[in-house]
Design a protein around this motif. Structure first.
Motif, PDB file in Angstrom:
ATOM      1  N   THR A 120     -10.552   8.521   7.802  1.00 34.55           N
ATOM      2  CA  THR A 120     -10.088   9.479   8.823  1.00 34.55           C
ATOM      3  C   THR A 120      -8.733   9.116   9.413  1.00 34.55           C
ATOM      4  N   ALA A 121      -8.182   7.978   9.023  1.00 30.15           N
ATOM      5  CA  ALA A 121      -6.916   7.508   9.604  1.00 30.15           C
ATOM      6  C   ALA A 121      -5.784   8.499   9.329  1.00 30.15           C
ATOM      7  N   GLY A 122      -4.934   8.679  10.337  1.00 28.89           N
ATOM      8  CA  GLY A 122      -3.728   9.481  10.190  1.00 28.89           C
ATOM      9  C   GLY A 122      -2.552   8.571   9.907  1.00 28.89           C
ATOM     10  N   GLU A 123      -1.358   9.079  10.127  1.00 29.03           N
ATOM     11  CA  GLU A 123      -0.133   8.329   9.847  1.00 29.03           C
ATOM     12  C   GLU A 123      -0.131   6.960  10.540  1.00 29.03           C
ATOM     13  N   GLU A 124      -0.471   6.947  11.827  1.00 29.05           N
ATOM     14  CA  GLU A 124      -0.451   5.700  12.595  1.00 29.05           C
ATOM     15  C   GLU A 124      -1.429   4.672  12.021  1.00 29.05           C
ATOM     16  N   GLY A 125      -2.648   5.109  11.736  1.00 29.40           N
ATOM     17  CA  GLY A 125      -3.659   4.202  11.210  1.00 29.40           C
ATOM     18  C   GLY A 125      -3.333   3.706   9.815  1.00 29.40           C
ATOM     19  N   LEU A 126      -2.864   4.620   8.936  1.00 30.31           N
ATOM     20  CA  LEU A 126      -2.528   4.216   7.568  1.00 30.31           C
ATOM     21  C   LEU A 126      -1.378   3.216   7.565  1.00 30.31           C
TER      22      LEU A 126
ATOM     23  N   THR B 206       3.641   6.408  -2.169  1.00 31.65           N
ATOM     24  CA  THR B 206       3.307   7.826  -2.003  1.00 31.65           C
ATOM     25  C   THR B 206       3.385   8.179  -0.532  1.00 31.65           C
ATOM     26  N   LYS B 207       3.705   9.435  -0.245  1.00 28.84           N
ATOM     27  CA  LYS B 207       3.753   9.915   1.136  1.00 28.84           C
ATOM     28  C   LYS B 207       2.508  10.737   1.481  1.00 28.84           C
ATOM     29  N   ASP B 208       1.813  11.215   0.454  1.00 27.00           N
ATOM     30  CA  ASP B 208       0.634  12.054   0.636  1.00 27.00           C
ATOM     31  C   ASP B 208      -0.508  11.236   1.249  1.00 27.00           C
ATOM     32  N   GLN B 209      -1.087  11.721   2.359  1.00 28.66           N
ATOM     33  CA  GLN B 209      -2.119  10.949   3.069  1.00 28.66           C
ATOM     34  C   GLN B 209      -3.354  10.681   2.225  1.00 28.66           C
ATOM     35  N   GLU B 210      -3.818  11.664   1.472  1.00 26.29           N
ATOM     36  CA  GLU B 210      -5.022  11.460   0.655  1.00 26.29           C
ATOM     37  C   GLU B 210      -4.771  10.409  -0.418  1.00 26.29           C
TER      38      GLU B 210
ATOM     39  N   ARG C  16      -2.504   8.071  -0.236  1.00 29.14           N
ATOM     40  CA  ARG C  16      -2.344   6.780   0.454  1.00 29.14           C
ATOM     41  C   ARG C  16      -3.708   6.170   0.737  1.00 29.14           C
ATOM     42  N   ARG C  17      -4.653   7.001   1.198  1.00 32.22           N
ATOM     43  CA  ARG C  17      -6.005   6.495   1.463  1.00 32.22           C
ATOM     44  C   ARG C  17      -6.624   5.923   0.180  1.00 32.22           C
ATOM     45  N   ALA C  18      -6.504   6.667  -0.909  1.00 33.70           N
ATOM     46  CA  ALA C  18      -7.060   6.210  -2.189  1.00 33.70           C
ATOM     47  C   ALA C  18      -6.368   4.929  -2.655  1.00 33.70           C
ATOM     48  N   ALA C  19      -5.052   4.860  -2.465  1.00 33.88           N
ATOM     49  CA  ALA C  19      -4.303   3.674  -2.873  1.00 33.88           C
ATOM     50  C   ALA C  19      -4.711   2.456  -2.054  1.00 33.88           C
ATOM     51  N   ILE C  20      -4.845   2.630  -0.752  1.00 35.76           N
ATOM     52  CA  ILE C  20      -5.256   1.517   0.116  1.00 35.76           C
ATOM     53  C   ILE C  20      -6.663   1.060  -0.255  1.00 35.76           C
ATOM     54  N   ALA C  21      -7.559   2.005  -0.510  1.00 38.48           N
ATOM     55  CA  ALA C  21      -8.924   1.650  -0.910  1.00 38.48           C
ATOM     56  C   ALA C  21      -8.898   0.841  -2.207  1.00 38.48           C
ATOM     57  N   ALA C  22      -8.037   1.239  -3.149  1.00 39.25           N
ATOM     58  CA  ALA C  22      -7.926   0.504  -4.416  1.00 39.25           C
ATOM     59  C   ALA C  22      -7.380  -0.900  -4.170  1.00 39.25           C
ATOM     60  N   LEU C  23      -6.386  -1.013  -3.298  1.00 39.95           N
ATOM     61  CA  LEU C  23      -5.835  -2.339  -2.995  1.00 39.95           C
ATOM     62  C   LEU C  23      -6.886  -3.240  -2.342  1.00 39.95           C
ATOM     63  N   LEU C  24      -7.754  -2.663  -1.517  1.00 45.07           N
ATOM     64  CA  LEU C  24      -8.810  -3.443  -0.874  1.00 45.07           C
ATOM     65  C   LEU C  24      -9.856  -3.922  -1.885  1.00 45.07           C
TER      66      LEU C  24
ATOM     67  N   ALA D  41      -4.642   2.112  -9.121  1.00 44.86           N
ATOM     68  CA  ALA D  41      -4.614   3.238  -8.184  1.00 44.86           C
ATOM     69  C   ALA D  41      -3.948   2.826  -6.879  1.00 44.86           C
ATOM     70  N   GLY D  42      -3.845   1.528  -6.635  1.00 45.65           N
ATOM     71  CA  GLY D  42      -3.168   1.002  -5.457  1.00 45.65           C
ATOM     72  C   GLY D  42      -1.674   1.246  -5.449  1.00 45.65           C
ATOM     73  N   CYS D  43      -1.138   1.732  -6.545  1.00 40.41           N
ATOM     74  CA  CYS D  43       0.295   2.055  -6.586  1.00 40.41           C
ATOM     75  C   CYS D  43       0.583   3.369  -5.864  1.00 40.41           C
ATOM     76  N   GLY D  44      -0.412   4.205  -5.705  1.00 43.22           N
ATOM     77  CA  GLY D  44      -0.181   5.500  -5.078  1.00 43.22           C
ATOM     78  C   GLY D  44       0.302   6.547  -6.066  1.00 43.22           C
ATOM     79  N   LEU D  45       0.462   6.165  -7.315  1.00 41.00           N
ATOM     80  CA  LEU D  45       0.811   7.096  -8.382  1.00 41.00           C
ATOM     81  C   LEU D  45      -0.218   6.945  -9.485  1.00 41.00           C
ATOM     82  N   ASN D  46      -0.285   7.913 -10.349  1.00 41.89           N
ATOM     83  CA  ASN D  46      -1.229   7.840 -11.445  1.00 41.89           C
ATOM     84  C   ASN D  46      -0.653   6.954 -12.543  1.00 41.89           C
ATOM     85  N   ALA D  47      -0.848   5.652 -12.417  1.00 39.64           N
ATOM     86  CA  ALA D  47      -0.450   4.700 -13.450  1.00 39.64           C
ATOM     87  C   ALA D  47      -1.706   4.325 -14.214  1.00 39.64           C
TER      88      ALA D  47
END
Length: 198
Positions: free
Chosen positions: A53-59, A72-76, A78-86, A103-109
């Motif tokens: 549920t995090a917005g710009e500030e939380g992300l 990536t600038k897209d919030q969804e 970014r959320r997926a990328a952060i989850a992958a990094l975790l 998936a942590g890159c924020g792009l489809n690599a």
């Protein structure tokens, strides 16, 4: 229900307090407003701390935990990328785990086994040519992948031959009304070209 109302309802069954239009009632309302404000503040902290549920500030705050940030600038995304990094761990050596980590890159690599032993090929199926932010993304990829693997980057480009396979005539091509970038993405088949080695 506000905290002021909640406290009044809690005391009402006792039958010993006059809560409407009295000093007691006003004091409860005042305390309730302060508690409502604290609740709103804590609710916002909880919302920003929760990755779903995090917005710009939380992300942005969560991204500060990592040495590299998703590209990536897209919030969804970014959320997926952060989850992958975790999820990146010391046992992420299977191809499936490596792709999940990428998936942590924020792009489809996408990673696949390289032609040589202990090499991985990385390609970007959604982006023709070299993706924007490639240098930063490359650093992230090389931080994520196990260090004993060689990395080969593959890029694909739109050629006239591929364009002709997709659009048979100029009229058909011009009739799409798409920009060059949109045309590139619409070409289903890709040609890969070796890029710089990691």
């Amino acid at each position: 229900m506000s905290y002021g109302t909640y406290m009044k309802e809690l005391l009402r069954p006792l039958g010993v307090y006059r809560l409407e239009g009295t000093l007691n009632g006003a004091e409860l309302e005042s305390l309730g407003e302060a508690m409502d404000e604290i609740h709103r503040f804590l609710d916002e902290i909880h919302r920003q701390a929760d990755l779903t549920t995090a917005g710009e500030e939380g992300l942005t705050a969560i991204e500060r935990l990592f040495s590299r940030r998703p590209i990536t600038k897209d919030q969804e995304r970014r959320r997926a990328a952060i989850a992958a990094l975790l999820r990146v761990g010391g046992d992420s050596f299977t191809l499936e785990a490596i792709n999940d980590n990428l998936a942590g890159c924020g792009l489809n690599a996408v990673a696949s086994e390289g032609e040589k032993t202990q090499t991985v090929s990385i390609h970007f199926p959604e982006v023709p040519g070299i993706p924007e932010g490639y240098e930063e993304m490359r650093k992230i990829i090389e931080d994520i992948l196990p260090c004993h693997l060689g990395i080969e980057y593959l890029f694909w480009y739109v050629t006239w031959a591929l364009m002709e396979q997709r659009y048979r005539t100029w009229a058909q091509l011009e009739g799409t009304g798409m920009s060059w970038e949109e045309l590139e993405k619409s070409v289903a088949e890709t040609k890969t070209v070796k890029g710089p080695q990691g």
